[in-house]
Motif scaffolding. Sequence first.
Motif, PDB file in Angstrom:
ATOM      1  N   LEU A   7       0.596  -1.146  -0.012  1.00 45.77           N
ATOM      2  CA  LEU A   7      -0.106  -0.027   0.116  1.00 45.77           C
ATOM      3  C   LEU A   7       0.704   1.278  -0.079  1.00 45.77           C
ATOM      4  O   LEU A   7       0.588   2.301  -0.729  1.00 45.77           O
ATOM      5  CB  LEU A   7      -1.050  -0.169   1.300  1.00 45.77           C
ATOM      6  N   MET A   8       2.110   1.088   0.766  1.00 47.79           N
ATOM      7  CA  MET A   8       2.943   2.543   1.084  1.00 47.79           C
ATOM      8  C   MET A   8       3.417   2.558  -0.457  1.00 47.79           C
ATOM      9  O   MET A   8       3.449   3.596  -1.225  1.00 47.79           O
ATOM     10  CB  MET A   8       3.839   2.207   1.889  1.00 47.79           C
ATOM     11  N   ILE A   9       4.063   1.512  -1.180  1.00 52.10           N
ATOM     12  CA  ILE A   9       4.465   1.747  -2.427  1.00 52.10           C
ATOM     13  C   ILE A   9       3.350   2.223  -3.419  1.00 52.10           C
ATOM     14  O   ILE A   9       3.666   3.096  -4.301  1.00 52.10           O
ATOM     15  CB  ILE A   9       5.249   0.295  -2.892  1.00 52.10           C
ATOM     16  N   VAL A  10       2.420   1.590  -3.593  1.00 51.53           N
ATOM     17  CA  VAL A  10       1.358   2.000  -4.525  1.00 51.53           C
ATOM     18  C   VAL A  10       0.950   3.470  -4.257  1.00 51.53           C
ATOM     19  O   VAL A  10       0.669   4.515  -5.094  1.00 51.53           O
ATOM     20  CB  VAL A  10       0.289   1.154  -4.476  1.00 51.53           C
ATOM     21  N   GLY A  11       0.599   3.688  -3.092  1.00 52.09           N
ATOM     22  CA  GLY A  11       0.233   5.162  -2.797  1.00 52.09           C
ATOM     23  C   GLY A  11       1.342   6.287  -2.895  1.00 52.09           C
ATOM     24  O   GLY A  11       1.089   7.388  -3.714  1.00 52.09           O
ATOM     25  N   SER A  12       2.761   5.887  -2.855  1.00 52.18           N
ATOM     26  CA  SER A  12       3.641   6.632  -3.220  1.00 52.18           C
ATOM     27  C   SER A  12       3.862   7.101  -4.717  1.00 52.18           C
ATOM     28  O   SER A  12       3.873   8.358  -5.105  1.00 52.18           O
ATOM     29  CB  SER A  12       4.928   6.113  -2.642  1.00 52.18           C
ATOM     30  N   GLY A 185      -3.426   8.646  -3.042  1.00 51.11           N
ATOM     31  CA  GLY A 185      -2.031   8.311  -2.706  1.00 51.11           C
ATOM     32  C   GLY A 185      -1.695   8.326  -1.315  1.00 51.11           C
ATOM     33  O   GLY A 185      -1.207   7.503  -0.453  1.00 51.11           O
ATOM     34  N   MET A 186      -2.114   9.644  -0.788  1.00 48.07           N
ATOM     35  CA  MET A 186      -1.810   9.901   0.648  1.00 48.07           C
ATOM     36  C   MET A 186      -2.493   9.159   1.579  1.00 48.07           C
ATOM     37  O   MET A 186      -2.117   8.719   2.750  1.00 48.07           O
ATOM     38  CB  MET A 186      -1.852  11.542   0.964  1.00 48.07           C
ATOM     39  N   LEU A 187      -3.787   8.882   1.255  1.00 49.34           N
ATOM     40  CA  LEU A 187      -4.628   7.927   2.062  1.00 49.34           C
ATOM     41  C   LEU A 187      -4.219   6.747   2.129  1.00 49.34           C
ATOM     42  O   LEU A 187      -4.307   6.032   3.252  1.00 49.34           O
ATOM     43  CB  LEU A 187      -6.153   8.170   1.420  1.00 49.34           C
ATOM     44  N   LEU A 188      -3.626   6.141   0.952  1.00 47.51           N
ATOM     45  CA  LEU A 188      -3.173   4.830   0.990  1.00 47.51           C
ATOM     46  C   LEU A 188      -2.048   4.696   1.853  1.00 47.51           C
ATOM     47  O   LEU A 188      -1.859   3.598   2.628  1.00 47.51           O
ATOM     48  CB  LEU A 188      -2.693   4.444  -0.281  1.00 47.51           C
ATOM     49  N   THR A 189      -1.116   5.694   1.890  1.00 50.88           N
ATOM     50  CA  THR A 189       0.017   5.620   2.691  1.00 50.88           C
ATOM     51  C   THR A 189      -0.382   5.707   4.256  1.00 50.88           C
ATOM     52  O   THR A 189       0.243   5.001   5.165  1.00 50.88           O
ATOM     53  CB  THR A 189       1.027   6.941   2.487  1.00 50.88           C
ATOM     54  N   LEU A 190      -1.597   6.530   4.672  1.00 54.11           N
ATOM     55  CA  LEU A 190      -2.132   6.444   5.963  1.00 54.11           C
ATOM     56  C   LEU A 190      -2.364   5.150   6.295  1.00 54.11           C
ATOM     57  O   LEU A 190      -2.213   4.664   7.520  1.00 54.11           O
ATOM     58  CB  LEU A 190      -2.786   7.642   6.231  1.00 54.11           C
ATOM     59  N   LEU A 191      -3.196   4.554   5.346  1.00 57.57           N
ATOM     60  CA  LEU A 191      -3.633   3.157   5.677  1.00 57.57           C
ATOM     61  C   LEU A 191      -2.547   2.345   5.722  1.00 57.57           C
ATOM     62  O   LEU A 191      -2.708   1.276   6.643  1.00 57.57           O
ATOM     63  CB  LEU A 191      -4.551   2.656   4.480  1.00 57.57           C
TER      64      LEU A 191
END
Length: 205
Positions: A7-12, A185-191
């Motif tokens: 999720l962090m990689i995809v969000g970034s 993307g930022m929401l995915l990194t928070l998730l």
Amino acid sequence: MKKASILMIVGSLLLLGLFKFPLWNIMLGAPQYPEPLGMNIFINGIEGQNEFDIQNIDGLNHYIGMKTLPKPEDMWEFRVFPMVVGGMALLGVLFGFLVLTKKIGYQWFLVWFILMTILGTLGMYDFNAWMIDYGTNLDPNAIMKLQNPDGTPMSYKPPLLGHKKLLNFDAFSYPRLGGYLMFVGMLLTLLAYIIGRRNFKLERV
């Protein structure tokens, strides 16, 4: 931590959409323009929504003393923002791989999110400051000099978000696809941080 890292990689990586799609859009509609005038704001410049929109907007602005719309070389932001976005995307991918290989902890996902939030807030503040200058710092020798009812010079600043009436124009200002991709993307990194924290607690039970 695999799911959190992915999720962090995809969000970034979603931030890279800002290099292709506009971040923001401002539309100007009036009875004399059946087709509204629009400009798409990218991280590296401004483009008209239609072929002659920038030319027509600059022509209208000339009458009330507003400056012409800036070209990429006129604003340092158009040089710096691509480096910031690219750097944050690469940093987020790096954090994702380092957490996946257990070189660092999931807490770095939150560090990235906070840093990106700060940079995004500063970017919006700078964008709004530019619009204030653009709409209020007018040429005193302009053809048209309009005033508010109290006698003060009229401001032509477009809204940062939403709708505003400017003379007989309706101005609309909203995010575009690049802006939505950045938000998702930022929401995915928070998730990713939330899931990483949950998994860490489960592993300790």
